[in-house]
Design a protein around this motif. Structure first.
Motif, PDB file in Angstrom:
ATOM      1  N   LYS A 114      44.711  37.624  36.268  1.00 52.74           N
ATOM      2  CA  LYS A 114      44.771  36.505  37.202  1.00 52.74           C
ATOM      3  C   LYS A 114      43.819  35.388  36.771  1.00 52.74           C
ATOM      4  CE  LYS A 114      45.914  39.249  41.331  1.00 52.74           C
ATOM      5  NZ  LYS A 114      46.043  40.553  40.647  1.00 52.74           N
ATOM      6  N   ALA A 115      44.075  34.198  37.297  1.00 54.23           N
ATOM      7  CA  ALA A 115      43.219  33.056  36.983  1.00 54.23           C
ATOM      8  C   ALA A 115      41.771  33.337  37.389  1.00 54.23           C
ATOM      9  CB  ALA A 115      43.731  31.808  37.688  1.00 54.23           C
ATOM     10  N   GLU A 116      41.590  34.029  38.526  1.00 54.20           N
ATOM     11  CA  GLU A 116      40.235  34.325  39.001  1.00 54.20           C
ATOM     12  C   GLU A 116      39.461  35.179  37.994  1.00 54.20           C
ATOM     13  OE1 GLU A 116      42.984  34.711  40.685  1.00 54.20           O
ATOM     14  OE2 GLU A 116      42.850  33.520  42.523  1.00 54.20           O
ATOM     15  N   ASP A 117      40.177  36.110  37.345  1.00 54.42           N
ATOM     16  CA  ASP A 117      39.522  36.976  36.356  1.00 54.42           C
ATOM     17  C   ASP A 117      38.998  36.145  35.189  1.00 54.42           C
ATOM     18  OD1 ASP A 117      40.375  39.135  37.921  1.00 54.42           O
ATOM     19  OD2 ASP A 117      42.263  39.299  36.814  1.00 54.42           O
ATOM     20  N   LEU A 142      39.139  37.131  27.314  1.00 53.68           N
ATOM     21  CA  LEU A 142      39.725  35.815  27.098  1.00 53.68           C
ATOM     22  C   LEU A 142      40.759  35.868  25.996  1.00 53.68           C
ATOM     23  CD1 LEU A 142      36.502  33.622  27.163  1.00 53.68           C
ATOM     24  CD2 LEU A 142      38.119  34.020  29.024  1.00 53.68           C
ATOM     25  N   SER A 143      41.823  35.112  26.138  1.00 56.34           N
ATOM     26  CA  SER A 143      42.853  35.007  25.121  1.00 56.34           C
ATOM     27  C   SER A 143      43.052  33.555  24.742  1.00 56.34           C
ATOM     28  CB  SER A 143      44.173  35.593  25.640  1.00 56.34           C
ATOM     29  OG  SER A 143      44.044  36.967  25.914  1.00 56.34           O
ATOM     30  N   PRO A 159      47.369  34.750  30.209  1.00 57.51           N
ATOM     31  CA  PRO A 159      46.979  36.017  30.840  1.00 57.51           C
ATOM     32  C   PRO A 159      47.446  37.233  30.075  1.00 57.51           C
ATOM     33  CG  PRO A 159      48.834  35.043  32.004  1.00 57.51           C
ATOM     34  CD  PRO A 159      48.381  34.024  30.994  1.00 57.51           C
ATOM     35  N   GLN A 160      46.658  38.293  30.145  1.00 52.85           N
ATOM     36  CA  GLN A 160      47.089  39.573  29.598  1.00 52.85           C
ATOM     37  C   GLN A 160      48.271  40.094  30.415  1.00 52.85           C
ATOM     38  OE1 GLN A 160      45.778  41.454  26.945  1.00 52.85           O
ATOM     39  NE2 GLN A 160      44.675  39.583  26.454  1.00 52.85           N
ATOM     40  N   PRO A 161      49.297  40.669  29.761  1.00 56.27           N
ATOM     41  CA  PRO A 161      50.459  41.161  30.505  1.00 56.27           C
ATOM     42  C   PRO A 161      50.134  42.393  31.343  1.00 56.27           C
ATOM     43  CG  PRO A 161      50.929  40.941  28.147  1.00 56.27           C
ATOM     44  CD  PRO A 161      49.455  40.837  28.311  1.00 56.27           C
TER      45      PRO A 161
END
Length: 469
Positions: A453-456, A422-423, A428-430
């Motif tokens: 991705k949003a799902e992650d 989580l950030s 999202p992480q690049p």
């Protein structure tokens, strides 16, 4: 008038430099065309240039080899990589091509070591120097490593209880080191490092728990300076104090034969960076040799633990300037397509500066700006460069996309930022790519991880699991 961005950089620094050159008005990093990376992979983008890891390892080995020859220093040098700087497999795979050793700091590090052993990347001759405060799982894992036959594992004692904890789980005789609790620089809020054992307590500790202990062999004294290896009176004073302890121990402990000068070399954080690495290595070995010769004891083998120096200059991050906000007559905010807090957390947490340059449009006029991230946090910004206390970039033009790069970001940023997790504001992480170079000088790129991705994120937060119930 010299009003181009290129003119600004050229008149402020020596440019081009070894790793930074231009192709027309686009920046190249070690010959890599950064605009081509942007065109192929988009932004935000993290990258790691693997050959730089091997290059820095071999530079350090050369400096120590030169210094040992110069001073007739009759001992060996061991280069250790401290994994906490970057635990990624691609980093270890590249580093271990160069006959190096490993320094660990926590329990899971040992699992990584065992994986590398199973893959044949390291062997019984590889030293595993185990630092950090040790309890429970870390002690268990160190004991398992030693009990399974890796006798070059050296747990470095950090406090008075650790030796007993290790002895309870390790079968037979094993090697140890002792870490000195060095005094911190005067600017620190405390006087002495929380890690290690105080100067005055080390020899008494040896006499009480080690001297008559048939199960333990003291091999190493560990000397770590939090500020790193720098040409300051503070560093030289602490090194001389360390040598007094080493000599006193050596006279009572014949098995002691190694000095670990932990605390790394600095890396380039501005185009104006200057540091005479060879001089520092020369003088460190010279001071050690003088002290040992005067005391009539053999010089120790030298271990170093270079983390940021190993991997830092291999990393970079590329962003696009999405928009410019004019908040008042003096402040223009260039908003990037990511967050400094999440992707370069050291810029936020410890006010660290990295080399920052425009990637394109070098032949256009420049302006002074502030750089802002996408989160709603007021601290998500980068607003100064060490050399000029401001950020200057080619003028914003919504018809001409501007890309910027932060360089030498390869140490700590992914793990501190929570790679894969989580950030802040769940940005999202690049995407992260690896760049290698073959014997013919041909670059090859590989995607290490796609953009999150949003799902992650939803799965981490528990939403996906709730939906499945």
């Amino acid at each position: 008038m010299n009003t181009r961005y290129y003119d600004l950089i050229n008149q402020t620094f020596y440019f081009p430099q070894e790793e930074f050159t231009l192709n027309k008005d686009n920046l190249q990093f070690h010959g890599i065309d950064l605009m081509k990376l942007v065109e192929e992979y988009g932004t935000p983008l993290k990258f790691t240039y693997l050959p730089k890891i091997s290059k820095n390892i071999n530079r350090a080995k050369m400096w120590f080899r030169n210094a040992m020859e110069k001073h007739d220093y009759d001992a060996k040098y061991y280069y250790c990589y401290c994994t906490k700087s970057s635990h990624f497999q691609f980093v270890l795979n590249e580093a271990l091509k160069n006959n190096i050793h490993i320094e660990t700091s926590s329990a899971f590090d040992i699992d990584i070591v065992e994986t590398l052993m199973a893959e044949g990347k390291i062997n019984k001759n590889t030293f595993i120097v185990c630092n950090g405060f040790k309890r429970d799982q870390y002690v268990t894992n160190i004991a398992r490593l030693i009990n399974n036959g890796h006798k070059n594992t050296i747990p470095v004692i950090d406090n008075f209880e650790e030796l007993d904890l290790l002895q309870e789980q390790i079968d037979g005789k094993f090697k140890i080191g002792i870490r000195i609790a060095a005094e911190e620089e005067p600017k620190f809020e405390f006087y002495t490092s929380r890690l290690g054992i105080g100067y005055k307590d080390i020899v008494p500790f040896y006499r009480k728990q080690i001297a008559e202990n048939k199960k333990v062999e003291l091999k190493m004294l560990h000397f770590f300076i939090n500020a790193g290896i720098r040409d300051t009176s503070y560093y030289w004073n602490e090194l001389l104090k360390c040598m007094k302890v080493y000599i006193a121990l050596k006279k009572e402990c014949p098995s002691l034969d190694s000095l670990n000068i932990g605390g790394g070399f600095p890396i380039k954080n501005t185009l104006a960076f200057e540091y005479d690495y060879q001089y520092m290595v020369d003088e460190i070995l010279n001071q050690i040799k003088i002290a040992c010769d005067e005391a009539e004891v053999p010089v120790p083998h030298i271990f170093t633990e270079f983390g940021s120096f190993t991997v830092g200059e291999a990393g970079g991050a590329l962003y696009q300037v999405l928009y410019q906000k004019k908040q008042n007559d003096r402040e223009n905010w260039n908003m990037i397509d990511s967050s400094f807090i999440t992707t370069l957390p050291d810029t936020w947490a410890i006010n660290k500066r990295f080399v920052m340059l425009a990637v394109n449009r070098w032949n256009e006029t420049y302006e002074r700006v502030l750089l802002g991230g996408l989160t709603c946090d007021g601290d998500d910004y980068y607003n100064s460069e060490q050399h000029m206390n401001a950020v200057y970039l080619p003028k914003y033009n919504k018809e001409k996309p501007l890309y910027i790069g932060f360089f030498n970001t390869g140490a700590y940023q992914e793990t501190i930022g929570g790679f894969g997790g989580l950030s802040h504001c769940i940005l999202p992480q690049p995407k992260h790519i690896l760049i290698d170079k073959d014997k013919n000088g041909i670059f090859a790129t590989e995607v290490f991880s796609e953009q999150q991705k949003a799902e992650d994120v939803l799965e981490i937060l528990g939403y996906k699991k709730k939906q499945e119930q």
